[in-house]
Design a protein around this motif. Structure first.
Motif, PDB file in Angstrom:
ATOM      1  N   MET A   1       0.842  -1.174   0.000  1.00 25.12           N
ATOM      2  CA  MET A   1       0.000   0.000   0.000  1.00 25.12           C
ATOM      3  C   MET A   1       0.892   1.244   0.000  1.00 25.12           C
ATOM      4  O   MET A   1       1.898   1.293   0.686  1.00 25.12           O
ATOM      5  N   ILE A   2       0.495   2.229  -0.763  1.00 27.53           N
ATOM      6  CA  ILE A   2       1.278   3.454  -0.895  1.00 27.53           C
ATOM      7  C   ILE A   2       0.970   4.376   0.288  1.00 27.53           C
ATOM      8  O   ILE A   2      -0.186   4.560   0.664  1.00 27.53           O
ATOM      9  N   SER A   3       2.010   4.984   0.852  1.00 32.52           N
ATOM     10  CA  SER A   3       1.852   5.806   2.047  1.00 32.52           C
ATOM     11  C   SER A   3       1.310   7.194   1.727  1.00 32.52           C
ATOM     12  O   SER A   3       1.365   7.665   0.580  1.00 32.52           O
ATOM     13  N   TYR A   4       0.858   7.858   2.774  1.00 30.07           N
ATOM     14  CA  TYR A   4       0.352   9.228   2.671  1.00 30.07           C
ATOM     15  C   TYR A   4       1.432  10.157   2.128  1.00 30.07           C
ATOM     16  O   TYR A   4       1.169  10.989   1.265  1.00 30.07           O
ATOM     17  N   GLY A   5       2.641  10.011   2.621  1.00 30.27           N
ATOM     18  CA  GLY A   5       3.747  10.864   2.187  1.00 30.27           C
ATOM     19  C   GLY A   5       4.049  10.733   0.711  1.00 30.27           C
ATOM     20  O   GLY A   5       4.344  11.726   0.036  1.00 30.27           O
ATOM     21  N   VAL A   6       3.995   9.519   0.182  1.00 28.32           N
ATOM     22  CA  VAL A   6       4.255   9.305  -1.249  1.00 28.32           C
ATOM     23  C   VAL A   6       3.156   9.962  -2.079  1.00 28.32           C
ATOM     24  O   VAL A   6       3.437  10.633  -3.076  1.00 28.32           O
ATOM     25  N   TYR A   7       1.898   9.785  -1.675  1.00 23.76           N
ATOM     26  CA  TYR A   7       0.805  10.430  -2.403  1.00 23.76           C
ATOM     27  C   TYR A   7       0.942  11.948  -2.375  1.00 23.76           C
ATOM     28  O   TYR A   7       0.642  12.630  -3.352  1.00 23.76           O
ATOM     29  N   LYS A   8       1.407  12.488  -1.257  1.00 26.14           N
ATOM     30  CA  LYS A   8       1.574  13.931  -1.140  1.00 26.14           C
ATOM     31  C   LYS A   8       2.643  14.429  -2.113  1.00 26.14           C
ATOM     32  O   LYS A   8       2.448  15.442  -2.797  1.00 26.14           O
ATOM     33  N   ARG A  63      -6.173   7.860   1.780  1.00 21.69           N
ATOM     34  CA  ARG A  63      -5.361   7.653   2.985  1.00 21.69           C
ATOM     35  C   ARG A  63      -5.948   8.393   4.179  1.00 21.69           C
ATOM     36  O   ARG A  63      -5.793   7.965   5.312  1.00 21.69           O
TER      37      ARG A  63
END
Length: 122
Positions: A1-8, A63
Motif C-alpha cells: 500500500m502506498i503511504s500518505y507521504g508518497v501520495y503527497k 489515505r
C-alpha cells in the motif's frame, strides 16, 4: 500500500507540472514568442501534470479516509479549481491576450486550493 507521504509528493509534483506549463504558456503569449515548437512539450507536461495531481489527490483522500461516504464541500471546490486549471492551457493558446489576467487568476486559485487543502473549511 502506498503511504500518505508518497501520495503527497506525487500530488505536489503534478501541481508543479501544471503550474509550470501554464506559466510557460502565459509567458510565451505575453512575450509573443514566435513559432509553435514549444507548444507540444508544454501541453504534454500539462496533461501529465493534471493526471498526476488528480491521482495523487485522490490517493491522499483515500489515505485520510475521506473516500468512505459523501465527499466534503472543499473537495468539490478543489475539483472545480482543477477543471479551471485544465481549461486554462487551451484558453491561453486560443486567446493569448488573456495571459496577463490569467497570471493573477493562477496565483489566486493556487492560493485558494492550498487554503482549502490545509484548512478543510467545509
Amino acid at each position: 500500500m502506498i503511504s500518505y507521504g508518497v501520495y503527497k509528493v506525487v500530488h505536489f509534483i503534478g501541481i508543479l507540472m501544471v503550474l509550470m506549463s501554464i506559466g510557460g504558456l502565459a509567458m510565451a503569449a505575453i512575450s509573443q514568442a514566435p513559432g509553435k515548437v514549444w507548444r507540444r512539450p508544454v501541453m504534454i507536461t500539462h496533461g501529465i501534470g493534471m493526471l498526476v495531481s488528480l491521482v495523487g489527490g485522490f490517493g491522499l483522500l483515500a489515505r485520510l479516509g475521506v473516500m468512505h461516504g459523501s465527499l466534503p464541500g472543499w473537495i468539490y471546490a478543489k475539483l472545480a479549481i482543477w477543471f479551471i486549471f485544465g481549461a486554462m492551457a487551451g484558453v491561453l493558446i486560443r486567446k493569448p491576450s488573456l495571459a496577463k489576467p490569467l497570471w493573477v487568476v493562477v496565483i489566486v486559485l493556487g492560493g485558494l486550493a492550498a487554503y482549502l487543502a490545509g484548512n478543510k473549511p467545509f
